[in-house]
Design an enzyme around this catalytic site. Sequence first.
Site, PDB file in Angstrom:
ATOM      1  N   SER A   1       1.028  -1.349   0.077  1.00 28.22           N
ATOM      2  CA  SER A   1       0.456  -0.116   0.248  1.00 28.22           C
ATOM      3  C   SER A   1       0.835   1.279  -0.459  1.00 28.22           C
ATOM      4  CB  SER A   1      -1.134  -0.094   1.165  1.00 28.22           C
ATOM      5  OG  SER A   1      -2.384   1.181   1.085  1.00 28.22           O
TER       6      SER A   1
ATOM      7  N   ASP B   1      -8.817  -6.307  -4.655  1.00 28.79           N
ATOM      8  CA  ASP B   1      -7.975  -4.921  -4.440  1.00 28.79           C
ATOM      9  C   ASP B   1      -8.925  -3.842  -5.646  1.00 28.79           C
ATOM     10  OD1 ASP B   1      -7.413  -2.498  -3.393  1.00 28.79           O
ATOM     11  OD2 ASP B   1      -5.598  -3.810  -3.257  1.00 28.79           O
TER      12      ASP B   1
ATOM     13  N   HIS C   1      -7.968  -4.299  -0.544  1.00 28.23           N
ATOM     14  CA  HIS C   1      -6.974  -3.873  -0.376  1.00 28.23           C
ATOM     15  C   HIS C   1      -6.061  -4.182   0.921  1.00 28.23           C
ATOM     16  CE1 HIS C   1      -3.987  -1.737  -0.890  1.00 28.23           C
ATOM     17  NE2 HIS C   1      -3.906   0.286   0.355  1.00 28.23           N
TER      18      HIS C   1
END
Length: 383
Positions: free
Chosen positions: A157, A323, A356
């Site tokens: 991320s 995601d 995610h």
Amino acid sequence: MPVEIPADSVGLVTPQTVTFSAPLELECGRSLPGYTLTYETYGTLNAQRSNAILLCHALSGDHHAAGYHSMDDRKPGWWEHLLGPGKAMDTERFFFVCANFIGSCKGSTGPASTNPETGAPWGLDFPMVTVRDWVKTQAELADYLGIEQWAAVVGGSLGGMQVMQWSMDYPERLRHAVVIAAAPKLTAQNIAFNEVCRQAIMTDPEFYNGRYYAHNTKPRRGLSLARMIGHITYLSDNAMRTKFGRDTRGGKAFSFGFDVDFEVESYLRYQGSSFVERFDANSYLYITKALDYFDPASTWGGNLAEAFASTRANFLVISFSSDWRFSPERSREIVQALYTCNRDVSYAEIEAEHGHDSFLMPIPQYVAVLSTYLGRVAEEIGA
């Protein structure tokens, strides 16, 4: 809390701190008159100092990537499933370092820290920080630890954005770059989510223009709302359907009011209220702005391949099918740019239903890809 620490855990770990007294020049044009970093290490640095791997954390993460601080801890570090002896990130072969970045609130210098000029918390007087600034401080930490080159820099991320910045700003200081569930810049939709979260915080009556410390309070409602909004974006629709569906809390009938009826409402309220107890609202503002500002290709007229042209590392890029915050399409943009500038890049799109947050989970295919790649890195350096 664990009855006993699992054999494949790094065990009890103690955070360390280092303070750099020299002023830190920041990308925004301001500077910090010195700063402190809090970090943890796992594994043993070899005699050649060649087996070090830097781990870069995400928005609400910190330096505590694995293990326990005490036997009273409710849960281990955020990458416990992947980091430890014999795991994908093997502490028997590598020496891992994870530092809390500046602007956060877990021990490194941030808005809640004391401004030496005033003796009060910085609040919104704290300068804006960027991903590039974080990488600069991590490079200073590497110097302090005597690590000239990382065997790899790994992050998911927002951590993946730091990995990309590392490869561009310090190309000679990392052999491998592992970019997980990331994007080369935020879309307008992602910036919009961040702005709604910031407005939730800044319009809370208890915010006091960021000076809530002096009032012995905090913008609880605003930060809780921000976390609830953010958490929705970390999960996929399928994951939420599987976990909650339309189940009512305790199987009870509708209340026909505005209290909690559905399990998903209860879950989000819990996520929000618990986050308030462990995170600083001002830090949330600063970190989301750093996310918004990240766009290394902007220096090159929007050409991402040009931004990567100076890199020397080999890359592993990983995305997750469900995601939608940083979709596989965004990872493929990174891969295509690396191909264009003839970089060595491997790519894996992992089938996963968790959205995610998949990058935090021990999904078998994900574990296998990461383990195989880092196994080759270990062989390359003789670890």
